[in-house]
Design an enzyme around this catalytic site. Structure first.
Site, PDB file in Angstrom:
ATOM      1  N   ASN A   1      49.794  34.786  34.640  1.00 53.02           N
ATOM      2  CA  ASN A   1      48.730  33.783  34.671  1.00 53.02           C
ATOM      3  C   ASN A   1      47.453  34.190  33.925  1.00 53.02           C
ATOM      4  O   ASN A   1      46.351  33.790  34.288  1.00 53.02           O
ATOM      5  CB  ASN A   1      48.437  33.365  36.116  1.00 53.02           C
ATOM      6  CG  ASN A   1      47.999  34.532  36.980  1.00 53.02           C
ATOM      7  OD1 ASN A   1      47.903  35.653  36.509  1.00 53.02           O
ATOM      8  ND2 ASN A   1      47.716  34.250  38.235  1.00 53.02           N
TER       9      ASN A   1
ATOM     10  N   GLU B   1      36.429  47.355  42.008  1.00 48.85           N
ATOM     11  CA  GLU B   1      37.260  47.222  40.798  1.00 48.85           C
ATOM     12  C   GLU B   1      36.533  47.756  39.553  1.00 48.85           C
ATOM     13  O   GLU B   1      37.168  48.350  38.670  1.00 48.85           O
ATOM     14  CB  GLU B   1      37.676  45.766  40.625  1.00 48.85           C
ATOM     15  CG  GLU B   1      38.640  45.314  41.717  1.00 48.85           C
ATOM     16  CD  GLU B   1      39.015  43.841  41.652  1.00 48.85           C
ATOM     17  OE1 GLU B   1      39.781  43.398  42.531  1.00 48.85           O
ATOM     18  OE2 GLU B   1      38.555  43.125  40.741  1.00 48.85           O
TER      19      GLU B   1
ATOM     20  N   ARG C   1      35.642  32.985  38.516  1.00 51.84           N
ATOM     21  CA  ARG C   1      36.794  32.359  39.194  1.00 51.84           C
ATOM     22  C   ARG C   1      36.919  30.898  38.754  1.00 51.84           C
ATOM     23  O   ARG C   1      38.028  30.381  38.589  1.00 51.84           O
ATOM     24  CB  ARG C   1      36.643  32.437  40.718  1.00 51.84           C
ATOM     25  CG  ARG C   1      36.607  33.828  41.305  1.00 51.84           C
ATOM     26  CD  ARG C   1      37.918  34.560  41.324  1.00 51.84           C
ATOM     27  NE  ARG C   1      38.990  33.874  42.010  1.00 51.84           N
ATOM     28  CZ  ARG C   1      40.174  34.435  42.268  1.00 51.84           C
ATOM     29  NH1 ARG C   1      40.439  35.684  41.893  1.00 51.84           N
ATOM     30  NH2 ARG C   1      41.116  33.763  42.874  1.00 51.84           N
TER      31      ARG C   1
ATOM     32  N   HIS D   1      42.840  38.151  35.439  1.00 52.92           N
ATOM     33  CA  HIS D   1      42.445  38.557  36.791  1.00 52.92           C
ATOM     34  C   HIS D   1      40.935  38.441  36.883  1.00 52.92           C
ATOM     35  O   HIS D   1      40.232  38.718  35.908  1.00 52.92           O
ATOM     36  CB  HIS D   1      42.854  40.011  37.069  1.00 52.92           C
ATOM     37  CG  HIS D   1      42.193  40.577  38.294  1.00 52.92           C
ATOM     38  ND1 HIS D   1      42.704  40.366  39.555  1.00 52.92           N
ATOM     39  CD2 HIS D   1      41.029  41.271  38.464  1.00 52.92           C
ATOM     40  CE1 HIS D   1      41.904  40.926  40.450  1.00 52.92           C
ATOM     41  NE2 HIS D   1      40.871  41.487  39.811  1.00 52.92           N
TER      42      HIS D   1
ATOM     43  N   THR E   1      45.053  30.276  40.934  1.00 56.52           N
ATOM     44  CA  THR E   1      46.047  31.338  40.712  1.00 56.52           C
ATOM     45  C   THR E   1      47.306  30.794  40.039  1.00 56.52           C
ATOM     46  O   THR E   1      47.840  31.408  39.118  1.00 56.52           O
ATOM     47  CB  THR E   1      46.418  31.992  42.064  1.00 56.52           C
ATOM     48  OG1 THR E   1      45.218  32.439  42.709  1.00 56.52           O
ATOM     49  CG2 THR E   1      47.364  33.165  41.864  1.00 56.52           C
TER      50      THR E   1
ATOM     51  N   LYS F   1      45.321  39.692  30.986  1.00 57.04           N
ATOM     52  CA  LYS F   1      46.613  40.317  31.322  1.00 57.04           C
ATOM     53  C   LYS F   1      47.528  40.383  30.089  1.00 57.04           C
ATOM     54  O   LYS F   1      47.255  39.743  29.054  1.00 57.04           O
ATOM     55  CB  LYS F   1      47.254  39.517  32.463  1.00 57.04           C
ATOM     56  CG  LYS F   1      46.459  39.577  33.776  1.00 57.04           C
ATOM     57  CD  LYS F   1      47.169  38.792  34.885  1.00 57.04           C
ATOM     58  CE  LYS F   1      46.437  38.883  36.207  1.00 57.04           C
ATOM     59  NZ  LYS F   1      47.147  38.140  37.301  1.00 57.04           N
TER      60      LYS F   1
ATOM     61  N   TYR G   1      46.421  46.965  42.473  1.00 56.20           N
ATOM     62  CA  TYR G   1      46.915  45.868  43.307  1.00 56.20           C
ATOM     63  C   TYR G   1      47.422  46.354  44.674  1.00 56.20           C
ATOM     64  O   TYR G   1      48.241  45.675  45.296  1.00 56.20           O
ATOM     65  CB  TYR G   1      48.025  45.118  42.569  1.00 56.20           C
ATOM     66  CG  TYR G   1      47.510  44.086  41.578  1.00 56.20           C
ATOM     67  CD1 TYR G   1      46.729  43.012  41.997  1.00 56.20           C
ATOM     68  CD2 TYR G   1      47.826  44.160  40.227  1.00 56.20           C
ATOM     69  CE1 TYR G   1      46.265  42.058  41.099  1.00 56.20           C
ATOM     70  CE2 TYR G   1      47.362  43.207  39.316  1.00 56.20           C
ATOM     71  CZ  TYR G   1      46.581  42.157  39.773  1.00 56.20           C
ATOM     72  OH  TYR G   1      46.125  41.206  38.885  1.00 56.20           O
TER      73      TYR G   1
END
Ligand code: UDP
Length: 143
Positions: free
Chosen positions: A114, A128, A87, A117, A93, A11, A51
């Protein structure tokens, strides 16, 4: 174990901190292979579309503002159980809840900025990946 693909997005906060390479190392150290990648400054429409599932949430506008605040680095990761593996590498998160040694614990401070993604299921990963990449842009490893 299943070989899967997943989307990872570094990000704007983490791109701004100049830690793309450090984050890529985390993927490589865990055996995930980058089979496509592009840097992109998302338009507002692209961020809102990506999103869309969150559009009724109170943080949606701030999330979109953040995602268009600078370029992002988008990659397709491939490997055994890639969705869950990514993940785990990312961490929770909220970086305050993220396990030590995860990307979010090490490179971010708040839930709204954060660092990364990652797709949350194989089904969403496929959606995605198609959102950002044409099939011809995926480069399976041949050696
Ligand atoms: N988010 C936020 N505030 C919240 C919850 C989520 O700003 O209270 C943002 C955060 O950047 C998060 C993204 O919305 O990464 C998507 O939320 P999700 O629950 O899907 O978390 P993720 O899959 O990214 O861990």
């Amino acid at each position: 174990m299943a070989i899967e693909r997943t989307i990872s997005i570094i990000k704007p906060d983490a791109v701004g901190k100049n830690v793309i390479g450090k984050i890529y190392s985390r993927f490589e150290e865990k055996g995930l292979k980058i089979v496509a990648a592009k840097m992109k400054h998302l338009s507002r429409a692209e961020a809102e579309g990506f999103y869309a599932v969150h559009k009724e949430r109170p943080f949606f506008k701030d999330l979109v503002d953040f995602m268009v605040s600078g370029p992002v680095m988008i990659q397709v990761l491939e490997g055994e159980n890639a969705v869950a593996a990514n993940r785990e590498i990312m961490g929770a998160t909220n970086p305050k809840d993220a396990a030590a040694g995860t990307i979010r614990a090490d490179f971010s401070e708040s839930i709204d900025e954060n660092a990364v993604h990652g797709s949350d299921s194989a089904e969403n990963a496929a959606i995605e990946i198609a959102y950002f990449f044409a099939a011809t842009e995926l480069c399976p490893r041949t050696r």
